[in-house]
Design an enzyme around this catalytic site. Structure first.
Site, PDB file in Angstrom:
ATOM      1  N   ARG A  54     -34.515 -81.321 -13.061  1.00  0.00           N
ATOM      2  CA  ARG A  54     -33.505 -80.300 -12.757  1.00  0.00           C
ATOM      3  C   ARG A  54     -32.375 -80.975 -11.989  1.00  0.00           C
ATOM      4  O   ARG A  54     -32.498 -82.139 -11.585  1.00  0.00           O
ATOM      5  CB  ARG A  54     -34.063 -79.083 -11.999  1.00  0.00           C
ATOM      6  CG  ARG A  54     -35.330 -79.239 -11.268  1.00  0.00           C
ATOM      7  CD  ARG A  54     -35.237 -80.043 -10.022  1.00  0.00           C
ATOM      8  NE  ARG A  54     -34.259 -79.521  -9.093  1.00  0.00           N
ATOM      9  CZ  ARG A  54     -33.703 -80.188  -8.121  1.00  0.00           C
ATOM     10  NH1 ARG A  54     -34.009 -81.478  -7.932  1.00  0.00           N
ATOM     11  NH2 ARG A  54     -32.829 -79.649  -7.305  1.00  0.00           N
ATOM     12  N   GLN A 206     -36.664 -75.234  -3.231  1.00  0.00           N
ATOM     13  CA  GLN A 206     -36.296 -76.632  -3.516  1.00  0.00           C
ATOM     14  C   GLN A 206     -36.067 -77.426  -2.229  1.00  0.00           C
ATOM     15  O   GLN A 206     -36.231 -78.642  -2.221  1.00  0.00           O
ATOM     16  CB  GLN A 206     -35.015 -76.692  -4.369  1.00  0.00           C
ATOM     17  CG  GLN A 206     -35.163 -76.132  -5.768  1.00  0.00           C
ATOM     18  CD  GLN A 206     -34.699 -74.689  -5.837  1.00  0.00           C
ATOM     19  OE1 GLN A 206     -34.801 -73.943  -4.855  1.00  0.00           O
ATOM     20  NE2 GLN A 206     -34.209 -74.270  -6.981  1.00  0.00           N
ATOM     21  N   ASP A 247     -22.854 -76.069  -7.847  1.00  0.00           N
ATOM     22  CA  ASP A 247     -23.112 -75.967  -9.283  1.00  0.00           C
ATOM     23  C   ASP A 247     -21.820 -75.811 -10.067  1.00  0.00           C
ATOM     24  O   ASP A 247     -21.730 -76.189 -11.223  1.00  0.00           O
ATOM     25  CB  ASP A 247     -24.058 -74.807  -9.566  1.00  0.00           C
ATOM     26  CG  ASP A 247     -25.438 -75.128  -9.043  1.00  0.00           C
ATOM     27  OD1 ASP A 247     -25.671 -74.914  -7.835  1.00  0.00           O
ATOM     28  OD2 ASP A 247     -26.259 -75.651  -9.813  1.00  0.00           O
ATOM     29  N   ASN A 257     -22.915 -72.158  -5.427  1.00  0.00           N
ATOM     30  CA  ASN A 257     -24.073 -73.006  -5.113  1.00  0.00           C
ATOM     31  C   ASN A 257     -25.281 -72.085  -4.959  1.00  0.00           C
ATOM     32  O   ASN A 257     -25.155 -70.854  -5.043  1.00  0.00           O
ATOM     33  CB  ASN A 257     -23.795 -73.835  -3.844  1.00  0.00           C
ATOM     34  CG  ASN A 257     -24.844 -74.902  -3.600  1.00  0.00           C
ATOM     35  OD1 ASN A 257     -25.254 -75.595  -4.523  1.00  0.00           O
ATOM     36  ND2 ASN A 257     -25.301 -75.029  -2.372  1.00  0.00           N
TER      37      ASN A 257
END
Lengths: 376, 376
Positions: A54, A206, A247, A257
């Site tokens: 990812r 994450q 992102d 983000n």
């Protein structure tokens, strides 16, 4: 960066067999370290879709390797059709990541389908390696520019620099160095004492799983906190700097983000803490002006909120967190308006989060925009 | 409020046996509904310390019942000493909760130790019931005042009112109705359509576990969200109102509440969403002026961040969320400065979060303060 003392990239060609690509299976970190073999474009598709890999830069390179494997695996006659078909297939693994489509198209452009197969293999592998090197190089440049910010704080403060980060914009999301973490690693390697507050980053954790893992493996001092904690820390002078990834960032400076980034940006503003976004230029959206109104926000499976995955002592296990009949909702990202962003750290340097400052760093885009508006 | 259609309080005297107190075991909700018998002051101590019961009003009443049970259980001669000793013991179960010490002292004052035992039992039980009734009554008043805010929004909007809440300031933290949830239940019962965004509230997940559970049992529409989500919802007009509870509020209007409350208050301010705090007046700290500087913030066990509890399909299970060698830190509360608070909903009415407005609602405190400063 290192795992158990050994330097790794997130993806590489097997040393023993040049038709096998290997990746770290990120679904199992930090509980199990496992390397996954990718032998076909289908393997690459599943690795991306199921999030064994990812992070936009890593996804792009994985898909590029997928195209290389598509070439190796092909035994038929109409190579061109085959490659086009596999390209579309690979792009569909996670359709929102911009880098994915870009990397696949770069590979496709290279493969006219009328060259000798052996030569094609060579140049396509060289192209993947070039894409990979470019990502590493951009991360390192971001690291070097960001290092200046950390150094400056350290020289003023003469005490360890406390940096808060959200989600994983680390080397595990890239090939090496990371984006938000690159300045941290550069500072650590230079002997500047840093300590990182790691937001756990619900719902997929994450931060707690990947950022804590990679910082720990690299020997960087860090502490995992609930996402709720950052505001309190900032109120009490315990955060010197926030660095996050992105992102998608509009050319006006609005930053999409991981969900929750906006809340940290508000707290940073309220407490006078600098809030930086680290991003390779591939993350810029050169069309969008208003991030909050225009950037589409992915709504993910509510089960990621309703359940959580952890280590039960023997294996990775999912447990349910909410009442059986309660609904949940799961927005993947939020948008931090440019007014809350102190600066953007790119591979070309640091700029302010506004149109003028961003376009000054990317004059080729400014010129194209000027040309386009002239032609209208 | 109701569980499986049956009305409950969080604590009550057993119908079958007036020397047994019963509580809902909140450690097991929402996965298992279990009633716990408390037969001794020791049982009450453990129920509070191990958080079978939690929430300041409920803790207070549980400790008061503990004093009643101390009376029942006593067989020796020096009752007065026994009661004083048990009072200190009960107070030590969770020393930070103000209501706990208050309730124990009220009971102790009532028990001079030289009255006939049977009479003492009667009046002490009556006192516990009085404390309990007072809590219910205060919650209901908060509900009625808060209802006006919700009604007003509904009449302007003519669509369901979206309310965001953090943690559990629900009836499970009180005896009935709750504080932050009381206006929501009052609105729901009046037929005003409401929908509640329930912050999961890491690390202990009181939102995901308790608030979602009690709203679901009462038939109130709700959705569980990760704590990171509120800002995004507010940016997109999906929140009309925030209501939270408080653990301590200065008489100048600074609000200590579950960690993460401050971040939601910042987002509410940034998006023009009203941010209300619901609290019984027992939550006011009449001495402190500067909440951020003065209110002590409890640092809890980091394992609450490193691990999480959920339902594995058969039982409640803990799983680890972070790398084995990564440290975590766990601050229990944060302080929302008065400037971010739209208003305080108390049992006496609604006031602004500032000294003048708060003291106008509590003139007896204003007069005492004036007297004290005169005598200096």
């Amino acid at each position: 960066m290192r795992i158990n003392g050994k330097p790794y990239h997130t993806i590489w060609l097997s040393e023993k067999n040049s038709s096998v690509v290997q990746v770290i299976d990120q679904r199992k970190l930090p509980f199990v370290f496992e390397i996954l073999d990718l032998k076909t474009p289908e393997d690459c598709f599943h690795a991306i879709r199921d999030m064994a890999v990812r992070g936009a830069p890593l996804i792009g390179v994985t898909a590029a390797y997928g195209m290389y494997l598509a070439l190796l695996c092909y035994k038929g006659e109409d190579l061109k059709n085959h490659l086009h078909e596999r390209a579309e297939y690979l792009k569909s693994s996670r359709p929102t990541a911009v880098n994915l489509a870009y990397a696949v198209d770069v590979m496709l452009d290279l493969m006219p389908g009328n060259l000798a197969n052996s030569y094609l293999k060579e140049i396509s592998l060289a192209k993947v390696e070039e894409l990979k090197t470019r990502e590493i190089c951009f991360s390192e440049k971001i690291g070097e520019f960001g290092l200046e910010i950390i150094e400056k704080i350290y020289h003023q403060k003469k005490k360890p620099v406390n940096i808060l980060t959200h989600c994983n914009a680390g080397w595990l999301a890239c090939i090496d160095w990371g984006t938000a973490t690159a300045p941290i690693y550069k500072a650590h390697l230079k002997g500047i004492p840093v300590h990182v507050w790691v937001d756990e980053t619900r719902p997929r954790n994450q931060g707690a799983r990947l950022t804590a893992y990679e910082l720990g493996q690299e020997g960087v001092s860090h502490t995992v906190i609930a996402d709720n904690t950052g505001g309190h820390l900032m109120q009490h002078g315990m955060v010197d700097l926030v660095i996050v990834g992105s992102d998608r960032t509009t050319f006006t400076g609005d930053v999409a983000n991981k969900i929750g980034t906006y809340l940290k940006a508000l707290a940073a503003k309220d407490n006078g803490v600098p809030f930086y976004v680290a991003l390779p230029s591939s993350t810029f959206d050169w069309q969008m002006e208003d991030g909050i109104a225009e950037i589409p926000i992915e709504e993910r499976n509510p089960n990621e909120v309703a359940q959580i995955e952890g280590w039960n002592g023997n294996t990775i296990q999912q447990v349910r967190l909410i009442p059986e009949n309660s609904p949940a909702v799961n927005y993947g990202f939020d948008v931090t308006p440019a007014r809350l962003v102190t600066g953007l750290i790119t591979e070309r340097g640091i700029c302010k989060a506004n149109r003028e400052s961003i376009l000054a760093l990317f004059p080729e885009i400014r010129n194209t925009k000027a040309q386009l508006s002239k032609n209208k």
